[in-house]
Motif scaffolding. Structure first.
Motif, short mmCIF file in Angstrom:
data_model
loop_
_atom_site.label_atom_id
_atom_site.label_comp_id
_atom_site.label_asym_id
_atom_site.label_seq_id
_atom_site.Cartn_x
_atom_site.Cartn_y
_atom_site.Cartn_z
N ILE A 15 0.83 -1.20 0.00
CA ILE A 15 0.00 0.00 0.00
C ILE A 15 0.87 1.26 0.00
O ILE A 15 2.03 1.24 0.43
N LEU A 64 -4.03 0.95 -2.43
CA LEU A 64 -3.24 -0.16 -2.98
C LEU A 64 -2.23 0.33 -4.01
O LEU A 64 -2.53 1.22 -4.82
N CYS A 68 -0.22 4.31 -7.00
CA CYS A 68 -1.52 4.16 -6.33
C CYS A 68 -2.58 4.94 -7.12
O CYS A 68 -2.26 5.64 -8.08
N GLY A 113 -1.02 -4.19 3.12
CA GLY A 113 -2.46 -4.14 3.36
C GLY A 113 -2.86 -4.87 4.63
O GLY A 113 -2.18 -5.81 5.07
#
Ligand SMILES: C[S@@+](CC[C@H](N)C(=O)[O-])C[C@H]1O[C@@H](n2cnc3c(N)ncnc32)[C@H](O)[C@@H]1O
Ligand SMILES: [Zn+2]
Length: 279
Positions: A3, A10, A20, A146
């Motif tokens: 992330i 993400l 991202c 994550g």
């Protein structure tokens, strides 16, 4: 799985970058690792272990003196895989030069996505061997991983962060922590210090136990025969003793050519406390 350290969305791999949805981009180094450490997360220009320590540790570990520990870690992971058809996710938090991480990746037929995270860019640069592992420069205090995505966190002689470990670990995941046993390297300490003060056992359990419970505790103890000065000096330089010893003490060790040394490791296997309520 990774992330964005800025917005926590993400990250998607696109050519030579991770990107991202907010278009924050992070270049992938030629060797394949990515630096996700933000400038404002650093306490110094080059956080983490210094180059002397890193080089010494790499040279020492490459001689496989700690291979039994590495094999034990691999065994713990393998025996705790519940379904071999599913890809497992492993995070080596504070992986250094990736000795244990790279050894895990060598396990035959292991269906795993492996991440190695360390705050030291120099260590991560040295860790990369092939593209089997995604190495990341980052802190364990702000993992760019994550939530609930990791099956196993390994943490070998490295800093830990219970809040972050709990966040990234799946509910049925395991944390495997290695600390020094009380007799670890006692002969080295005997050479250096007249009165041997045992390092206090890492007091991590107290921290860990508000979020985790111990499901297994193993002690691994064996003797290594070091018969050359170079390996002895490398071992010395990868320990905190190198930084706390006087020149007189350093000279004492310099005059030693060989030594049989006790290696003693305590391995804790931890599970999230949440499982207590559900199981
Ligand atoms: C004693 S070394 C152990 C390295 C490796 N696990 C091994 O046993 O070979 C500790 C490592 O933790 C790293 N480290 C220190 N602070 C860190 C942090 N906040 N986040 C991630 N890594 C950190 C250091 O750079 C160093 O590589
Ligand atoms: Zn972002």
């Amino acid at each position: 799985m990774l992330i964005c350290p800025k917005c926590k969305n993400l990250l998607i791999k696109s050519n030579n970058q991770f990107v991202c949805s907010n278009k924050h981009t992070f270049d992938i180094a030629k060797k394949g690792y990515v630096n996700l450490m933000l400038a404002n997360q650093k306490n110094s220009l080059n956080p983490g272990d210094n180059e002397i320590m890193i080089n010494a540790r790499k040279l020492f570990l490459e001689k496989d003196y700690y291979k039994p520990l590495s094999e034990e870690l691999n065994k713990i992971v393998i025996k705790n895989i519940s379904n071999t058809n599913n890809e497992i996710v492993v995070l080596d938090a504070g992986c250094g030069e990736g000795y244990y991480t790279n050894n895990l990746a060598k396990v035959e037929n292991l269906n795993a996505k492996i991440f190695g995270v360390d705050i030291s860019k120099v260590a991560i640069h040295k860790a990369v061997k092939n593209n089997k592992i995604q190495y990341v420069v980052s802190s364990v205090n702000s993992l760019p991983i994550g939530s609930k995505s990791v099956d196993f966190i390994t943490n070998v002689f490295a800093p830990f962060n219970t809040t972050e470990f709990e966040r990234v670990l799946k509910d049925d995941g395991l944390v495997i922590v290695v600390c020094a046993g009380s007799e670890h390297l006692k002969e080295l300490k005997n050479v250096l210090y007249e009165k041997v003060i045992n390092l206090e056992e890492k007091d991590f359990v107290n921290y860990m136990l508000n979020k985790f419970k111990i499901v297994d505790k193993l002690n691994l103890k064996y003797t290594i025969q070091i018969s050359n000065k170079e390996d002895l000096q490398n071992l010395f330089k990868m320990t905190p003793y190198f930084y706390t010893s006087s020149n007189v003490q350093k000279d004492k060790l310099e005059s030693v050519n060989e030594l049989n040394i006790t290696c003693s490791f305590t391995i804790f296997v931890l599970k999230k406390l949440i499982n207590k309520k559900t199981s």
